[in-house]
Design a protein around this motif. Structure first.
Motif, mmCIF file in Angstrom:
data_model
loop_
_atom_site.group_PDB
_atom_site.id
_atom_site.type_symbol
_atom_site.label_atom_id
_atom_site.label_comp_id
_atom_site.label_asym_id
_atom_site.label_seq_id
_atom_site.Cartn_x
_atom_site.Cartn_y
_atom_site.Cartn_z
ATOM 1 N N ILE A 2 17.188 -0.315 9.394
ATOM 2 C CA ILE A 2 17.708 0.047 10.722
ATOM 3 C C ILE A 2 16.581 0.163 11.746
ATOM 4 N N ILE A 3 15.456 0.769 11.343
ATOM 5 C CA ILE A 3 14.291 0.884 12.246
ATOM 6 C C ILE A 3 13.816 -0.507 12.656
ATOM 7 N N LEU A 4 13.732 -1.431 11.669
ATOM 8 C CA LEU A 4 13.257 -2.790 11.971
ATOM 9 C C LEU A 4 14.210 -3.511 12.929
ATOM 10 N N SER A 5 15.506 -3.254 12.797
ATOM 11 C CA SER A 5 16.485 -3.953 13.641
ATOM 12 C C SER A 5 16.367 -3.565 15.117
ATOM 13 N N PHE A 6 15.866 -2.338 15.389
ATOM 14 C CA PHE A 6 15.778 -1.879 16.785
ATOM 15 C C PHE A 6 14.487 -2.276 17.487
ATOM 16 N N SER A 7 13.399 -2.477 16.720
ATOM 17 C CA SER A 7 12.127 -2.768 17.410
ATOM 18 C C SER A 7 11.240 -3.737 16.625
ATOM 19 N N PRO A 8 11.753 -4.932 16.282
ATOM 20 C CA PRO A 8 10.947 -5.863 15.477
ATOM 21 C C PRO A 8 9.746 -6.434 16.222
ATOM 22 N N GLU A 9 9.804 -6.394 17.575
ATOM 23 C CA GLU A 9 8.694 -6.984 18.346
ATOM 24 C C GLU A 9 7.541 -6.007 18.552
ATOM 25 N N TRP A 10 7.729 -4.735 18.185
ATOM 26 C CA TRP A 10 6.702 -3.716 18.379
ATOM 27 C C TRP A 10 5.971 -3.496 17.054
ATOM 28 N N LEU A 11 4.684 -3.844 17.027
ATOM 29 C CA LEU A 11 3.882 -3.835 15.794
ATOM 30 C C LEU A 11 3.952 -2.486 15.075
ATOM 31 N N LEU A 12 3.772 -1.407 15.815
ATOM 32 C CA LEU A 12 3.734 -0.073 15.203
ATOM 33 C C LEU A 12 5.047 0.249 14.482
ATOM 34 N N MET A 13 6.180 -0.058 15.135
ATOM 35 C CA MET A 13 7.480 0.256 14.530
ATOM 36 C C MET A 13 7.798 -0.671 13.349
ATOM 37 N N SER A 14 7.402 -1.933 13.450
ATOM 38 C CA SER A 14 7.662 -2.847 12.324
ATOM 39 C C SER A 14 6.798 -2.458 11.114
ATOM 40 N N TYR A 15 5.555 -2.016 11.368
ATOM 41 C CA TYR A 15 4.690 -1.547 10.279
ATOM 42 C C TYR A 15 5.210 -0.230 9.693
ATOM 43 N N LEU A 16 5.751 0.643 10.548
ATOM 44 C CA LEU A 16 6.362 1.890 10.066
ATOM 45 C C LEU A 16 7.533 1.559 9.136
ATOM 46 N N SER A 17 8.357 0.608 9.554
ATOM 47 C CA SER A 17 9.491 0.162 8.744
ATOM 48 C C SER A 17 9.013 -0.388 7.397
ATOM 49 N N ALA A 18 7.936 -1.209 7.415
ATOM 50 C CA ALA A 18 7.373 -1.778 6.182
ATOM 51 C C ALA A 18 6.876 -0.678 5.253
ATOM 52 N N GLY A 19 6.209 0.336 5.840
ATOM 53 C CA GLY A 19 5.686 1.455 5.046
ATOM 54 C C GLY A 19 6.795 2.247 4.374
ATOM 55 N N ILE A 20 7.854 2.545 5.147
ATOM 56 C CA ILE A 20 8.998 3.294 4.590
ATOM 57 C C ILE A 20 9.664 2.475 3.484
ATOM 58 N N PHE A 21 9.841 1.165 3.737
ATOM 59 C CA PHE A 21 10.507 0.314 2.747
ATOM 60 C C PHE A 21 9.691 0.238 1.455
ATOM 61 N N LEU A 41 0.827 -1.216 0.000
ATOM 62 C CA LEU A 41 0.000 0.000 0.000
ATOM 63 C C LEU A 41 0.855 1.258 0.000
ATOM 64 N N PHE A 42 1.895 1.270 0.826
ATOM 65 C CA PHE A 42 2.767 2.454 0.864
ATOM 66 C C PHE A 42 3.623 2.550 -0.404
ATOM 67 N N GLY A 43 3.848 1.407 -1.048
ATOM 68 C CA GLY A 43 4.560 1.431 -2.325
ATOM 69 C C GLY A 43 3.835 2.233 -3.386
ATOM 70 N N VAL A 44 2.488 2.267 -3.287
ATOM 71 C CA VAL A 44 1.698 3.048 -4.247
ATOM 72 C C VAL A 44 2.127 4.519 -4.218
ATOM 73 N N LEU A 45 2.491 5.014 -3.027
ATOM 74 C CA LEU A 45 2.969 6.403 -2.912
ATOM 75 C C LEU A 45 4.245 6.615 -3.717
ATOM 76 N N GLY A 46 5.019 5.538 -3.902
ATOM 77 C CA GLY A 46 6.237 5.619 -4.711
ATOM 78 C C GLY A 46 5.965 5.978 -6.157
ATOM 79 N N GLY A 47 4.710 5.837 -6.585
ATOM 80 C CA GLY A 47 4.325 6.226 -7.942
ATOM 81 C C GLY A 47 4.477 7.718 -8.201
ATOM 82 N N PHE A 48 4.607 8.486 -7.113
ATOM 83 C CA PHE A 48 4.772 9.935 -7.282
ATOM 84 C C PHE A 48 6.229 10.322 -7.558
ATOM 85 N N SER A 49 7.117 9.336 -7.695
ATOM 86 C CA SER A 49 8.532 9.670 -7.898
ATOM 87 C C SER A 49 8.746 10.479 -9.170
ATOM 88 N N GLY A 50 7.940 10.220 -10.203
ATOM 89 C CA GLY A 50 8.070 10.985 -11.441
ATOM 90 C C GLY A 50 7.864 12.468 -11.214
#
Length: 383
Positions: A284-303, A251-260
């Motif tokens: 790096i974000i994922l490596s520090f807090s993989p057990e915390w849902l919010l931070m792992s989802y934030l990492s997924a969104g950024i990636f 879903l967050f990858g869709v935002l990458g469509g604005f790169s043009g």
């Protein structure tokens, strides 16, 4: 050049990229645990089968770039759809690991076949001032496919065969749409295809592009291959939360469509640095807090956002470097990106076994930061 209506080429392109990259290639990792159980494959065998996606991609993107350069885009676009359809049908029917491997080769090969011809189609039939936007939106089709595969994993989880049958039917419909939408080029058409020059030697700016693509491929491999395993081991997540992690990437990858649009406003160099530093921060974000849902989802969104954004930037950069050959401009960075992912995946398994997930993900984040130093110069900003 006869210009086509923007949506008439971009919409079938987005859907074709969604089924080849999202459903035929990236959905495999989500459905693999169920396949392992029903086909009784060891981790070694399933790892070998998974690596065939990268291998097939590397081979077919070379073939596709050569044929598109000679003949124009239509044949390769149709071949990609047929390859994805046949591959997913074989995976659906697979009685053993051998047939599954053949299906994976065909499904994975479709992604290499599809990228160069769509770049060529856009350079042929979309007005010049809209080409960057068209390329990056078609590229973002990967995100729609990844999000759809995540939803499929939640809704159809144990039924991997049914999932692949549905995907194959969907691919067949999209293949028919593309067959009707992509114009023919040649004698009976007003559209004539000019052969591109097939060489990277002596092309100004090609070496930084090759280096950047390879290093970025290495830096993203750990996240694509092991991020879901990392959070599964580190945290107490339910099945739908693990699939949700994948959906967030899409879903967050869709935002990458604005790169043009961002490339047009901020320039290629700024866009590249922003993307590569963002992708480094996700690991790096994922490596520090993989057990915390919010931070792992934030990492997924950024990636997800940064990956699709960066592939869009590489695509625009490649086409500007290989100005006479759009299919080569896409083929070169995407091939090197995939080769980097092969190297990165092989090393990641070893690093994780030796140092653990957290240290390995920090290391891959550092590689992403190094990639930011190899970007394009600003003089490529203008068409």
């Amino acid at each position: 050049m006869n210009a086509m209506k923007f949506s008439k080429l971009v919409l079938p392109g987005v859907t074709m990229i969604a089924v080849t990259y999202g459903l035929a290639r990236f959905s495999f990792g989500l459905l693999l645990p169920d396949m392992n159980d029903s086909l009784q494959m060891s981790e070694f065998v399933s790892g070998m089968v998974s690596s065939l996606f990268y291998l097939a991609y590397c081979l077919t993107i070379i073939v596709s770039t050569v044929i598109t350069t000679r003949e124009g885009p239509r044949r390769m676009i149709i071949s990609a759809g047929l390859s994805a359809f046949a591959g997913m049908l074989l995976i659906y029917m697979a009685p053993n690991a051998w047939v599954l491997a053949l299906g994976v080769l065909l499904a994975g090969g479709s992604t290499g076949l599809i990228s160069p011809p769509y770049g060529a189609a856009i350079s042929l039939w979309i007005k010049r001032d809209k080409q960057g936007k068209a390329n990056t939106w078609i590229n973002s089709g990967t995100s729609f496919g990844i999000a759809l595969s995540g939803a499929g994993a939640i809704l159809l989880s144990p039924n991997w065969r049914l999932t692949y049958l549905i995907y194959a039917i969907l691919t067949c419909l999209i293949l028919i749409w593309n067959f009707r939408a992509i114009p023919k080029v040649g004698t009976r058409s007003k559209l004539m295809f000019q052969k591109g020059q097939f060489s990277i030697r002596g092309v100004e700016g090609s070496i930084p592009l090759v280096l950047a693509s390879l290093i970025l491929g290495i830096s993203t491999a750990a996240f694509w291959t092991f991020s879901r395993s990392f959070i599964e081991v580190a945290g107490d997540y339910s099945e739908w939360q693990l699939s949700g992690f994948w959906i967030i990437i899409g879903l967050f990858g869709v935002l990458g469509g604005f790169s043009g649009s961002l490339v047009e406003k901020g320039g290629l160099s700024f866009s590249y640095k922003l993307g590569s530093l963002s992708i480094a921060s996700a690991s790096i974000i994922l490596s520090f807090s993989p057990e915390w849902l919010l931070m792992s989802y934030l990492s997924a969104g950024i990636f997800g956002c940064a990956y699709i954004f960066l592939t869009g930037v590489l695509l625009v950069w490649g086409i500007r470097v290989f100005i006479t050959n759009a299919s080569l401009g896409i083929g070169v960075p995407f091939l090197l990106l995939s080769l980097g992912q092969v190297i990165g995946s092989l090393l990641a398994g070893w690093f994780i076994g030796t140092w653990g997930y957290a240290t390995s993900f920090i290391l891959y984040g550092v590689v992403g930061m190094l990639a930011s130093l190899t970007g394009p110069k600003n003089h490529h900003k203008k068409n």
